[in-house]
Design an enzyme around this catalytic site. Structure first.
Site, short mmCIF file in Angstrom:
data_model
loop_
_atom_site.label_atom_id
_atom_site.label_comp_id
_atom_site.label_asym_id
_atom_site.label_seq_id
_atom_site.Cartn_x
_atom_site.Cartn_y
_atom_site.Cartn_z
N CYS A 222 -29.13 -81.84 -32.69
CA CYS A 222 -28.87 -80.45 -32.05
C CYS A 222 -28.22 -80.82 -30.62
O CYS A 222 -28.33 -81.94 -30.16
CB CYS A 222 -30.35 -79.91 -31.68
N HIS B 201 -30.19 -75.19 -28.42
CA HIS B 201 -31.28 -74.75 -28.22
C HIS B 201 -31.76 -75.27 -26.65
O HIS B 201 -31.02 -76.24 -26.16
CB HIS B 201 -32.35 -75.15 -29.09
#
Length: 400
Positions: free
Chosen positions: A375, A354
């Site tokens: 992430c 992301h």
């Protein structure tokens, strides 16, 4: 055929018992009417009875040579066997096992009819017959079914490699007794099919295995993958193979897969994959061996086991734009964190690619102190580019 044997009246207490009918007939005759007999003949019928011991007759029948066990050969049923490279019906054998009850009844009837002899072989019921004959439709169906089995030829393809299952192998899964009779055991046969498919999976599945991978930086690493690779759906493959065996199918095909990879062989990752080097803090997207995307990254905080990005081989789960990333829910119903992002591409549960406009810089040692919750953080413009390129079936290789 055995030699004749005799049962005498004495053996069975055979007796004539007068009912008085002859004496009564004599009393009705008149002596002076004898002259009339010169001119005509009269016949008189009377019913007289004989008796014998049925118990002794039964003993006599049971003692006949043809009734003795050592002199009898039991009939044998017809059966299916594998003879001269094909399945065939072996005819029944008649034998000479006496049906003593029927023999007893035959002799009783002969005595009642004052017969002097009786031929047991004249009555087809006197000797026991095979229960299953060569005309049995059930045996014929068996032969047709197993003839199909010998025709089977299934060639499995695994890229350039092939594995062939044919009738010769399948025939060895059948059971025969010492005389060559085929013993039907559907459960045991199916277990052979199950075992065969399980061996195919053991030889060719790559899900849950460790792969050697050559990195862009020149290192050789080993990466375990439980969410990517080849995996045969063994239940469905067994069901299909059983049907093909029963119908005598000849075909070339892949096994039924529950998971597929991009290529076969040692490197099932193929030439299209995403490489995420968690040590170098850099990622590359290869398509047909050509780099179509690359970027510096920030991965999870390595000093915190709950935030460290786990290595492994994965594939994209979903894509959404925009989205909100949320941490664990707290006791008061709120989340430990909530972070809006423009591009969200999860590939390992709650871990994904992301954009992260809050990061002051990417790559280098930023992850050591400002690492994510697991992430892969990307510069916003790079995240947008990756979002437009990434495909669902592309392996994502994360390693240190």
């Amino acid at each position: 055929m055995q030699d004749p044997q005799a049962i005498t009246g004495k053996d069975i207490d055979y007796k004539y018992v007068s009912s008085g009918a002859v004496l009564q007939l004599l009393k009705t005759q008149k002596s002076w009417e004898w002259i009339g007999s010169l001119f005509e003949t009269k016949n008189y019928m009377v019913q007289e009875e004989t008796f014998f011991s049925r118990e002794k007759l039964e003993e006599q029948v049971n003692s006949l040579n043809c009734a003795k066990k050592e002199n009898q050969i039991a009939p044998e049923n017809a059966y299916v066997s594998f003879v001269n490279s094909e399945f065939t019906i072996v005819p029944e054998t008649e034998g000479n096992e006496l049906n003593t009850k029927e023999a007893y009844q035959m002799i009783c009837r002969a005595i009642d009819n004052d017969a002097a002899e009786v031929d047991l072989e004249s009555d087809p019921k006197a000797y026991k017959k095979a229960d299953v004959t060569k005309e049995s439709s059930e045996l014929q169906n068996m032969v047709n079914t197993y003839k199909n089995l010998t025709k089977v030829n299934i060639t499995y393809t695994f890229g350039d490699e092939t594995v062939t299952l044919d009738g010769n192998t399948i025939k060895n899964w059948l059971q025969f007794d010492e005389k060559g009779q085929l013993l039907q055991n559907d459960e045991a046969f199916r277990q052979h099919v199950v075992d065969y498919v399980a061996q195919l999976a053991a030889d060719h599945d790559t899900v849950g295995t460790e792969r050697q991978f050559q990195t862009t930086s020149g290192r050789t690493v080993y990466v375990y993958g439980s969410a990517y690779g080849w995996k045969i759906d063994q239940d469905k493959e067994v069901a299909q193979l059983m049907q093909e065996i029963q119908s005598g199918t000849q075909t070339t095909r892949e096994p039924v897969y529950s998971m597929r990879a991009n290529a076969h062989g040692i490197n099932d990752l193929g030439d299209t994959y995403i490489e995420v080097d968690l040590t170098e803090q850099y990622m590359w997207y290869y398509q047909n061996r050509n780099i179509i995307f690359q970027s510096e990254i920030v991965s999870g905080l390595p000093s915190d086991p709950d935030r460290k990005t786990p290595p492994g081989i994965f594939t994209l789960n979903s894509k959404s734009s925009p989205s909100v990333l949320r941490g664990e829910m707290t006791a008061n119903g709120t989340y430990s964190y909530e972070q809006p992002v423009t591009y969200w591409m999860p590939f390992n549960g709650g871990i994904g690619f992301h954009d992260a406009d809050w990061q002051p810089y990417f790559g280098g040692d930023r992850y050591l102190t400002g690492g994510s919750h697991g992430c892969i953080n990307l510069p916003p413009e790079n995240a947008g580019q990756l979002y437009s390129l990434i495909q669902y079936d592309v392996p994502i290789i994360c390693f240190y």
